[in-house]
Design a protein around this motif. Structure first.
Motif, PDB file in Angstrom:
ATOM      1  N   GLY A 139       0.783  -1.238   0.000  1.00  0.00           N
ATOM      2  CA  GLY A 139       0.000   0.000   0.000  1.00  0.00           C
ATOM      3  C   GLY A 139       0.811   1.282   0.000  1.00  0.00           C
ATOM      4  O   GLY A 139       0.268   2.338  -0.269  1.00  0.00           O
ATOM      5  N   ASP A 140       2.101   1.219   0.335  1.00  0.00           N
ATOM      6  CA  ASP A 140       2.901   2.441   0.280  1.00  0.00           C
ATOM      7  C   ASP A 140       3.948   2.272  -0.824  1.00  0.00           C
ATOM      8  O   ASP A 140       3.872   1.348  -1.633  1.00  0.00           O
ATOM      9  N   ASP A 141       4.900   3.198  -0.912  1.00  0.00           N
ATOM     10  CA  ASP A 141       5.912   3.089  -1.968  1.00  0.00           C
ATOM     11  C   ASP A 141       6.769   1.841  -1.798  1.00  0.00           C
ATOM     12  O   ASP A 141       7.248   1.276  -2.776  1.00  0.00           O
ATOM     13  N   ALA A 142       6.996   1.442  -0.563  1.00  0.00           N
ATOM     14  CA  ALA A 142       7.861   0.300  -0.287  1.00  0.00           C
ATOM     15  C   ALA A 142       7.441  -0.296   1.041  1.00  0.00           C
ATOM     16  O   ALA A 142       6.709   0.319   1.811  1.00  0.00           O
ATOM     17  N   ALA A 143       7.882  -1.524   1.286  1.00  0.00           N
ATOM     18  CA  ALA A 143       7.583  -2.186   2.555  1.00  0.00           C
ATOM     19  C   ALA A 143       8.684  -1.884   3.560  1.00  0.00           C
ATOM     20  O   ALA A 143       9.798  -1.529   3.187  1.00  0.00           O
ATOM     21  N   LEU A 168       8.381 -10.615  -1.538  1.00  0.00           N
ATOM     22  CA  LEU A 168       7.760  -9.626  -2.412  1.00  0.00           C
ATOM     23  C   LEU A 168       7.556 -10.293  -3.763  1.00  0.00           C
ATOM     24  O   LEU A 168       8.390 -11.096  -4.198  1.00  0.00           O
ATOM     25  N   LEU A 169       6.456  -9.950  -4.431  1.00  0.00           N
ATOM     26  CA  LEU A 169       6.092 -10.616  -5.676  1.00  0.00           C
ATOM     27  C   LEU A 169       5.984  -9.592  -6.792  1.00  0.00           C
ATOM     28  O   LEU A 169       5.292  -8.583  -6.637  1.00  0.00           O
ATOM     29  N   SER A 170       6.635  -9.830  -7.910  1.00  0.00           N
ATOM     30  CA  SER A 170       6.458  -8.960  -9.061  1.00  0.00           C
ATOM     31  C   SER A 170       5.954  -9.806 -10.222  1.00  0.00           C
ATOM     32  O   SER A 170       6.645 -10.699 -10.703  1.00  0.00           O
ATOM     33  N   GLY A 223       4.737  -5.869  -3.714  1.00  0.00           N
ATOM     34  CA  GLY A 223       4.918  -6.400  -5.052  1.00  0.00           C
ATOM     35  C   GLY A 223       4.565  -5.403  -6.116  1.00  0.00           C
ATOM     36  O   GLY A 223       4.475  -4.199  -5.863  1.00  0.00           O
ATOM     37  N   ASP A 224       4.367  -5.941  -7.291  1.00  0.00           N
ATOM     38  CA  ASP A 224       4.183  -5.120  -8.484  1.00  0.00           C
ATOM     39  C   ASP A 224       3.436  -5.969  -9.502  1.00  0.00           C
ATOM     40  O   ASP A 224       3.539  -7.197  -9.484  1.00  0.00           O
ATOM     41  N   SER A 237       8.451 -12.901 -10.552  1.00  0.00           N
ATOM     42  CA  SER A 237       9.690 -12.674  -9.808  1.00  0.00           C
ATOM     43  C   SER A 237       9.370 -12.622  -8.326  1.00  0.00           C
ATOM     44  O   SER A 237       8.469 -11.891  -7.919  1.00  0.00           O
ATOM     45  N   THR A 291      11.105 -12.014  -4.517  1.00  0.00           N
ATOM     46  CA  THR A 291      12.228 -11.660  -3.657  1.00  0.00           C
ATOM     47  C   THR A 291      11.907 -12.209  -2.281  1.00  0.00           C
ATOM     48  O   THR A 291      10.827 -11.945  -1.756  1.00  0.00           O
TER      49      THR A 291
END
Lengths: 360, 360
Positions: free
Chosen positions: A44-48, A108-110, A145-146, A156, A158
């Motif tokens: 929900g934000d720019d990064a975790a 994290l999932l992209s 994620g993305d 992808s 991480t």
């Protein structure tokens, strides 16, 4: 998913739209998408933001792509396709964290997904990710994620972990160490080397699997890992370790090379595994016992996606439960550092009688 | 690369092979691929290990894919193609770390590349990654990655950072705050909103760019960021912030929604930027002044890839250097939370005279 069974509901990702895709994924992740464990701020934000209590953060990333790591044709529904991809992508990355002697904390999932993909794929993917994470530990989270579009499915991951103390590196195996392989799940009696490769062969042959064959398909499509293998190996005094994911021989060569040693694998330790794989080779068309044995050796030594820990222990160490002794480590005096032997000789020569070398 | 100019040298990634690709990348990264800064163990083991001194780790991941985020046809050589992709992928992810008020420390790269890709692409990619990282800070490292094959170029980057204290979240803008946008590089006088979108339009038109137009191409192909913008905003007392990457209006709506406030953007603050973009619109075929102005507003408000920080500050705060005041934050009394206004009214209505609304 009842919503997707009504005729008007979106059938493709393009119809579903980005927000709805993210909603579905977040629903499938359930509490795994919320803060907790090491995750202080999630989706929900720019990064975790993660807490790193030990001050040592372990991190890895890998991408799985359609037709390289999985094929849509293996699955009867978009949902089971997504489930398997989610499962495989998570386990492959957690295995790298475990192989450093660390506890996994988050992923994290992209995702790159084709707009024409069936919307049910998303539900399956979310369920597969959730199942793989839940099996690995209660404190694991999806941190972020993305989502983007592309010509084919590509995922992808991480993975993050914490190493409370020393690390299980691959460059520190010592002469006189014992080589051992860990189990594929907590409590499993022994490692399943070659099982995922045998499952892949069943899938590629397009065979309807029998009851007996199903565990091999599962090893390929829904792999499990023993998430504490690395920490237990370190506690037992392990000097070095790495993840077996590209085939036992290839990864043993990596361990030997990084450590500057010679590793002698004992075929005796592997024979029970070979015997278990032989009926699969017969079912897949091996005409003679020798050909079946050769195929089984091939899966065991060169198959990939085993996701077990290969580690070297001091000779006097008691191996952790579920670990199988595979051989010994020697100084690189007679042979070049990085050499791997089978029963003291070139693996290809030793296995000549089995026909294995012709499969390389 | 002289090696690739001899007739016998490998021309495609398939001819080059995985080990040589990794070698070339590592060479291009130079010291950035070694330990140092926060990186304790880098490329070569199952996973990387980073020091997390503050105990607060910030992490993000994004994937860029061919024909979605960049097009091979924009580039005259495989090397310049790779360089731009490496640059864009790194900056896009660092921007998310900066927007949390954190210092970036490292990136991991997961590449999916078609086997027929020209080998020079790899050198360009490595150089682009190295350039973007070096521009962002001396302590940044490439911590690891993954390499696989696929039908088209796809690059996933995971960026890591450390947040020494408080975070710049997007959910905490306060009524009476001042909205401001940061610069695109350290020392830049003002933000370049819309420049990357204008550059994209030039690329899509296939025009040979003039001297005056080149900075807009560069904003799209080789974006820069002000790596300390988030930390400086926090030091100045910023309440909230996020990365402008999907267009000013869309990201302002995100800030307003997450914070439950209304944001009123002042068109006056944007007019100088619009004036600067108008000649590009004329060059691209806008027949009348009104059409050119509409196009410029479109780039500025809805263009993407600006990679600047949008933050809200207490009214009494002194804005950090390079930040431009854009508007004010209000409580959500008359309008719904998440509403964004332009000069106190619906942006579409205000810009009707400019023709901008028809471009949405």
């Amino acid at each position: 998913m009842p919503a997707s069974q009504t005729p008007d509901s979106p059938r493709t990702l393009a119809e579903l739209g980005e927000d709805a895709i993210l909603d579905r994924l977040t629903r499938a992740f359930g509490p795994l998408a919320g803060t907790g464990g090491a995750l202080m701020l999630g989706i929900g934000d720019d990064a975790a933001v993660l807490r790193a209590d030990s001050g040592q953060l372990v991190i890895t990333t890998d991408t799985l792509t359609e037709d390289q790591d999985f094929r849509p044709g293996w699955f009867s529904t978009p949902e089971s396709y997504g489930e398997s991809v989610g499962h495989q992508a998570v386990v492959q990355n957690l295995s790298d964290i475990v192989a450093m002697g660390a506890h996994p904390t988050a992923v994290l999932l992209s995702l790159v997904l084709p707009p024409e993909l069936d919307a049910d794929w998303v539900d399956g993917f979310g369920a597969g990710v959730a199942a793989a994470l839940s099996a690995a530990g209660a404190d694991l989270r999806v941190a972020g994620g993305d989502l983007g579009a592309g010509p084919s499915v590509s995922v992808s991951v991480t993975a993050l972990g914490e190493a409370p103390g020393s690390l299980l590196r691959r460059d520190s195996a010592q002469p006189a160490d014992v080589l051992a392989v860990g189990p594929s799940s907590p409590g499993a009696a022994r490692s399943p080397l070659g099982s995922a490769a045998a499952g892949l062969a069943l899938l590629e042959a397009g065979m309807l699997a029998s009851e007996v064959q199903r565990p091999y398909l599962a090893a390929q499509l829904y792999p499990s890992i023993d998430v504490s293998a690395g920490v237990r190996a370190l506690a037992a005094g392990a000097h070095a370790g790495l993840d077996v994911s590209d085939g036992l021989l290839r990864d043993t060569v990596r361990l030997a090379s990084a450590s500057g040693v010679v590793i002698d694998v004992e075929s005796e330790a592997l024979r029970a595994m070979v015997t278990e794989l032989e009926p699969l080779a017969v079912a897949l068309g091996a005409q003679e016992a020798e050909a079946a044995r050769a195929q089984a050796w091939g899966w065991l030594l060169s198959g990939g996606e085993d996701y077990v820990l290969l580690a070297s222990f001091p000779a006097e160490a008691e191996l952790p439960s579920g670990f199988t002794r595979l051989g010994t480590v020697h100084g690189a005096a007679a042979e070049a550092p990085g050499t791997v032997l089978l029963d003291g000789a070139d693996p290809a020569a030793v296995l000549k009688g089995t026909g294995w070398d012709s499969l390389r």
